[in-house]
Write an enzyme that holds these catalytic residues in place. Structure first.
Site, PDB file in Angstrom:
ATOM      1  N   CYS A   2       0.823  -1.205   0.000  1.00 51.04           N
ATOM      2  CA  CYS A   2       0.000   0.000   0.000  1.00 51.04           C
ATOM      3  C   CYS A   2       0.863   1.265   0.000  1.00 51.04           C
ATOM      4  O   CYS A   2       2.043   1.219   0.340  1.00 51.04           O
ATOM      5  CB  CYS A   2      -0.907   0.004   1.214  1.00 51.04           C
ATOM      6  SG  CYS A   2      -1.889  -1.494   1.372  1.00 51.04           S
ATOM      7  N   ARG A  27       1.953   0.504  -6.029  1.00 52.26           N
ATOM      8  CA  ARG A  27       1.872  -0.196  -4.750  1.00 52.26           C
ATOM      9  C   ARG A  27       0.497  -0.819  -4.507  1.00 52.26           C
ATOM     10  O   ARG A  27       0.366  -1.672  -3.636  1.00 52.26           O
ATOM     11  CB  ARG A  27       2.147   0.786  -3.594  1.00 52.26           C
ATOM     12  CG  ARG A  27       3.611   1.155  -3.446  1.00 52.26           C
ATOM     13  CD  ARG A  27       3.764   2.207  -2.347  1.00 52.26           C
ATOM     14  NE  ARG A  27       5.162   2.399  -2.017  1.00 52.26           N
ATOM     15  CZ  ARG A  27       5.759   1.879  -0.948  1.00 52.26           C
ATOM     16  NH1 ARG A  27       5.093   1.103  -0.140  1.00 52.26           N
ATOM     17  NH2 ARG A  27       7.026   2.119  -0.698  1.00 52.26           N
ATOM     18  N   TRP A  74      -4.048  -2.349  -1.881  1.00 56.95           N
ATOM     19  CA  TRP A  74      -4.512  -3.646  -2.344  1.00 56.95           C
ATOM     20  C   TRP A  74      -5.643  -4.080  -1.421  1.00 56.95           C
ATOM     21  O   TRP A  74      -5.624  -3.799  -0.224  1.00 56.95           O
ATOM     22  CB  TRP A  74      -3.407  -4.685  -2.264  1.00 56.95           C
ATOM     23  CG  TRP A  74      -2.324  -4.546  -3.265  1.00 56.95           C
ATOM     24  CD1 TRP A  74      -1.168  -3.829  -3.135  1.00 56.95           C
ATOM     25  CD2 TRP A  74      -2.259  -5.148  -4.562  1.00 56.95           C
ATOM     26  NE1 TRP A  74      -0.399  -3.943  -4.257  1.00 56.95           N
ATOM     27  CE2 TRP A  74      -1.046  -4.752  -5.145  1.00 56.95           C
ATOM     28  CE3 TRP A  74      -3.121  -5.986  -5.269  1.00 56.95           C
ATOM     29  CZ2 TRP A  74      -0.660  -5.165  -6.415  1.00 56.95           C
ATOM     30  CZ3 TRP A  74      -2.735  -6.400  -6.529  1.00 56.95           C
ATOM     31  CH2 TRP A  74      -1.526  -5.987  -7.099  1.00 56.95           C
ATOM     32  N   ASN A  98      -0.206   1.267   6.529  1.00 58.20           N
ATOM     33  CA  ASN A  98       0.377   0.111   5.847  1.00 58.20           C
ATOM     34  C   ASN A  98       0.796  -0.895   6.910  1.00 58.20           C
ATOM     35  O   ASN A  98       1.268  -0.514   7.979  1.00 58.20           O
ATOM     36  CB  ASN A  98       1.618   0.500   5.045  1.00 58.20           C
ATOM     37  CG  ASN A  98       1.302   1.372   3.866  1.00 58.20           C
ATOM     38  OD1 ASN A  98       0.160   1.511   3.468  1.00 58.20           O
ATOM     39  ND2 ASN A  98       2.335   1.977   3.294  1.00 58.20           N
ATOM     40  N   GLY A  99       0.686  -2.186   6.591  1.00 61.66           N
ATOM     41  CA  GLY A  99       1.199  -3.203   7.496  1.00 61.66           C
ATOM     42  C   GLY A  99       0.104  -3.901   8.282  1.00 61.66           C
ATOM     43  O   GLY A  99      -1.062  -3.899   7.891  1.00 61.66           O
ATOM     44  N   GLU A 478      18.625 -21.722  -1.036  1.00 65.21           N
ATOM     45  CA  GLU A 478      18.446 -20.321  -1.407  1.00 65.21           C
ATOM     46  C   GLU A 478      19.631 -19.476  -0.948  1.00 65.21           C
ATOM     47  O   GLU A 478      20.080 -18.571  -1.665  1.00 65.21           O
ATOM     48  CB  GLU A 478      17.139 -19.794  -0.805  1.00 65.21           C
ATOM     49  CG  GLU A 478      16.902 -18.301  -0.950  1.00 65.21           C
ATOM     50  CD  GLU A 478      16.760 -17.827  -2.391  1.00 65.21           C
ATOM     51  OE1 GLU A 478      16.680 -16.602  -2.599  1.00 65.21           O
ATOM     52  OE2 GLU A 478      16.743 -18.656  -3.324  1.00 65.21           O
ATOM     53  N   LYS A 482      21.841 -17.345  -3.564  1.00 65.75           N
ATOM     54  CA  LYS A 482      22.035 -15.896  -3.436  1.00 65.75           C
ATOM     55  C   LYS A 482      23.521 -15.545  -3.422  1.00 65.75           C
ATOM     56  O   LYS A 482      23.958 -14.583  -4.055  1.00 65.75           O
ATOM     57  CB  LYS A 482      21.379 -15.382  -2.157  1.00 65.75           C
ATOM     58  CG  LYS A 482      19.896 -15.200  -2.249  1.00 65.75           C
ATOM     59  CD  LYS A 482      19.545 -14.014  -3.142  1.00 65.75           C
ATOM     60  CE  LYS A 482      18.106 -14.111  -3.587  1.00 65.75           C
ATOM     61  NZ  LYS A 482      17.872 -15.140  -4.617  1.00 65.75           N
ATOM     62  N   GLU A 485      24.926 -15.911  -6.885  1.00 70.65           N
ATOM     63  CA  GLU A 485      24.392 -14.933  -7.827  1.00 70.65           C
ATOM     64  C   GLU A 485      25.105 -13.593  -7.759  1.00 70.65           C
ATOM     65  O   GLU A 485      25.418 -12.998  -8.794  1.00 70.65           O
ATOM     66  CB  GLU A 485      22.900 -14.697  -7.547  1.00 70.65           C
ATOM     67  CG  GLU A 485      21.968 -15.759  -8.048  1.00 70.65           C
ATOM     68  CD  GLU A 485      20.530 -15.413  -7.748  1.00 70.65           C
ATOM     69  OE1 GLU A 485      19.701 -15.502  -8.665  1.00 70.65           O
ATOM     70  OE2 GLU A 485      20.217 -15.067  -6.586  1.00 70.65           O
ATOM     71  N   HIS A 501      27.110 -38.507   3.047  1.00 67.10           N
ATOM     72  CA  HIS A 501      27.080 -39.233   1.775  1.00 67.10           C
ATOM     73  C   HIS A 501      27.942 -38.558   0.705  1.00 67.10           C
ATOM     74  O   HIS A 501      27.681 -38.723  -0.487  1.00 67.10           O
ATOM     75  CB  HIS A 501      25.636 -39.370   1.296  1.00 67.10           C
ATOM     76  CG  HIS A 501      24.789 -40.154   2.239  1.00 67.10           C
ATOM     77  ND1 HIS A 501      24.802 -41.530   2.292  1.00 67.10           N
ATOM     78  CD2 HIS A 501      23.928 -39.749   3.209  1.00 67.10           C
ATOM     79  CE1 HIS A 501      23.967 -41.947   3.234  1.00 67.10           C
ATOM     80  NE2 HIS A 501      23.434 -40.873   3.814  1.00 67.10           N
ATOM     81  N   LYS A 601      16.743 -10.092 -14.868  1.00 63.14           N
ATOM     82  CA  LYS A 601      15.657 -10.169 -13.893  1.00 63.14           C
ATOM     83  C   LYS A 601      14.594 -11.163 -14.326  1.00 63.14           C
ATOM     84  O   LYS A 601      14.056 -11.909 -13.505  1.00 63.14           O
ATOM     85  CB  LYS A 601      15.026  -8.774 -13.700  1.00 63.14           C
ATOM     86  CG  LYS A 601      13.960  -8.737 -12.609  1.00 63.14           C
ATOM     87  CD  LYS A 601      14.549  -9.051 -11.256  1.00 63.14           C
ATOM     88  CE  LYS A 601      13.513  -9.008 -10.153  1.00 63.14           C
ATOM     89  NZ  LYS A 601      14.037  -9.534  -8.887  1.00 63.14           N
TER      90      LYS A 601
END
Length: 606
Positions: A2, A27, A74, A98-99, A478, A482, A485, A501, A601
């Site tokens: 928002c 937003r 939203w 917001n939040g 992940e 990261k 990347e 293993h 992206k």
């Protein structure tokens, strides 16, 4: 995600508020609204849909006043409507927010017992009634906000105006950004400096738990009861792009936006009053679904891997997970009456789109989790569940990942309820655990400086291992992704039980080992693996919660103790430190953080 704007001006502010909201429309565009003071009284204009509808409403029913607040949003639970649109108001206070107010139900019950009457089920309305209740007790607006900051729990940004006070606005932030703009006898607040760019180039960014008392002469900033100073910066922000604010890179800004955007996403799918998940009508029935096939690429695939654990453990849904670039070439047989879940930040990933089309050709219903609801994948899906991350500029996905996890967690709870494997009480417990994530995520960000110091050490390594079990295994993957990347350091993620293993041969004193281990039902198993690493000279960086750190922190070279949360939501929280670790390692190595070499992206060619 928002958007908030507030203005104390010299002329009528409604047109300026609308101009600022247009710059924040990325937003949220399900509803929008304004509130100003007219002859000292609060007047509102709110409209469902895009800002153009609000603009038309104000054109036909003008709104005077030289002080005002605006909001673009939203939809939360339920349909977008004028009733649910911000600002929320009483006769004395108007609020945009917001939040998430984490303890709003407790506060609502307390205020209802004191005679306050609520018109909506939103958490925002609690803020308006709490402040009004304090004003009715003869508190000043400043005193009321100081008390409210002590009472409110969660991650939020607020802007408030008060009836009869045409030269006063109060803003506050905790885990959600808010900026203050300084003009010539005029003042501004905004959730994004982009909204303030047409009006001023002098911007101050509030810090965590700051609240600001704004008049036409300036702003007084407080943290708790203490008055503090924050630097006013000159910004070159224009309407040409989303800005970095006071962050060095978009990636860091987007990491720090996570408490806010996770909160925005939760408000889309969680009814905070009933503690239930409210999904739109799905194109299939989870109760009879024979199998769910999840396909995605890169970080989105790892979000799908976490979701596989959730769907199978909590909802007892059989799940097949595949990398989108491999899926259609396997020519996998898909069951009649099955469904495919595709996950993508951009909604344009060519491999994921091809997987979607293969699943469609096999008679599967298509559900997608996307950050761009107008994308190709969205148009070819039966239903889109949007993440509310807002634009993600950094190539390495951060806030898109955690909002994907947030949507998938909500969907898993909904599936479990549909299949009758959890009761209302358990749904409430899981929903409450999710509602606490924004505030806990803000707490995780308080470890940024200690993680930066760890990262500068990791930046010297040639190889780094990440270990985890259960839902922490995808987070280990992940973390390794990261780091590869953006820092170009070779890193690998492993299921902790697989160390014996083969990968254990890699361990020596020169290989940092990052262990992701919340104190869940698999903690003792992971602890055993950690001991094996230490016994072979490995240097362990231990990411756990306070309970886990107390048990094993002394054995690791470095321990980061995160807040304790329900193990269900732990992967969302533990994603943040591995993001920060990669970011600071990349900064230490001097790489192009936001646009790392060889990466794009959105991958739109096969």
């Amino acid at each position: 995600m928002c958007g908030i704007i507030g203005i104390i001006g010299k002329a009528p502010v409604a047109p300026l508020l609308i101009e600022g909201l247009k710059r924040l429309e990325y937003r949220g565009y399900d509803s929008a609204g304004l509130a100003t003071l007219v002859n000292g009284h609060i007047e509102r204009r709110r409209a469902e849909g895009k800002i153009a509808r609000l603009e038309a409403l104000v054109g036909s029913s003008p709104l005077a006043g030289t002080i005002g607040i605006g909001h673009t949003r939203w939809a939360t639970h339920g349909r977008p409507s004028e009733t649910n649109a911000h600002p929320h108001a009483t006769d004395r206070v108007a609020v945009v927010h917001n939040g998430i107010i984490e303890n709003f139900q407790e506060l609502r019950e307390e205020l209802e017992a004191a005679g306050r009457r609520f018109e909506t089920e939103t958490d925002t309305e609690v803020v308006a009634h709490l402040l009004t209740h304090l004003l009715d007790q003869q508190k000043t607006p400043q005193q009321a906000m100081g008390i409210a900051m002590e009472r409110l729990k969660g991650a939020f940004a607020l802007a408030v105006i008060f009836a009869g006070r045409s030269d006063l606005m109060i803003g506050a932030r905790r885990g959600s950004p808010l900026a203050v703009g300084y003009g010539d006898g005029e003042m501004y607040v905004g959730s994004d400096a982009l909204a303030l760019a047409p009006f001023t180039s002098r911007i101050c960014y509030l810090e965590e738990n700051d609240w600001v008392v704004v008049t036409s002469r300036g702003g007084e900033i407080y943290n708790g009861a203490q008055k503090v100073e924050r630097e006013i910066k000159q910004t070159a922000m224009t309407g040409a792009r989303v800005g970095k604010g006071n962050f060095r890179h978009f990636m860091l800004k987007e990491i720090y936006e996570q408490p806010a955007v996770i909160g925005d996403t939760l408000q889309r799918y969680v009814n905070p009053l009933a503690r239930t998940i409210e999904m739109p009508a799905l194109p299939f029935d989870f109760a009879t679904l024979p199998r769910l096939t999840i396909v995605a690429c890169g970080t989105a695939y790892l979000a799908g891997m976490v979701a596989k654990y959730w769907f199978e453990q909590i909802a007892r849904v059989p799940v097949e997970l595949d990398i989108a670039s491999e899926f259609r070439y396997r020519e996998a047989p898909l069951p009649p009456g099955g469904a495919a879940l595709v996950i993508s930040q951009s909604g344009e990933t060519i491999d994921t789109l091809a997987a979607l089309r293969y699943a469609r050709s096999q008679g599967q219903k298509i559900l997608s989790v996307l950050n761009v609801p107008e994308s190709t994948i969205a148009r070819e899906s039966d239903l889109v569940l949007p993440t509310l991350a807002g634009p993600e500029i950094g190539v390495a996905s951060t806030k898109a990942f955690t909002t994907q996890l947030t949507v998938l967690a909500c969907l898993a709870i909904s599936a479990a309820r549909a299949r009758g494997v959890i009761d209302h009480k358990r749904e409430g417990e899981l929903s409450q655990a999710l509602l606490e994530v924004p505030a806990r995520a803000a707490e995780v960000l308080n470890h940024d400086e200690s993680i930066r110091r760890i990262a500068y050490d990791i930046a010297e390594a040639r190889d780094v291992l990440f270990l985890g079990r259960g839902t922490s295994y995808p987070i280990a993957l992940e973390g390794a992704l990261k780091l590869k990347e953006i820092s170009y350091i070779h890193a690998e993620g492993y299921a902790a039980g697989e160390m014996k293993h083969g990968p254990i041969a890699l361990i020596d004193e020169n290989v940092p080992v990052v262990v992701v281990a919340p104190s869940d039902e698999l903690f003792e198993k992971t602890a055993s693996n950690l001991q094996e690493v230490i016994a072979r000279g490995g240097r362990v960086i231990f990411l756990s919660d306070r309970k886990g750190a107390k048990k094993l922190g002394g054995k690791a070279a470095i321990t980061v103790a995160l807040p304790e949360v329900d193990s269900f939501v732990a992967p969302i929280l533990h994603a943040i430190p591995v993001q920060l670790l990669a970011y600071h390692a990349a900064v230490a190595k001097g790489t192009d953080v936001d646009q790392p070499r060889n990466l794009a992206k959105s991958v739109t060619v096969e």
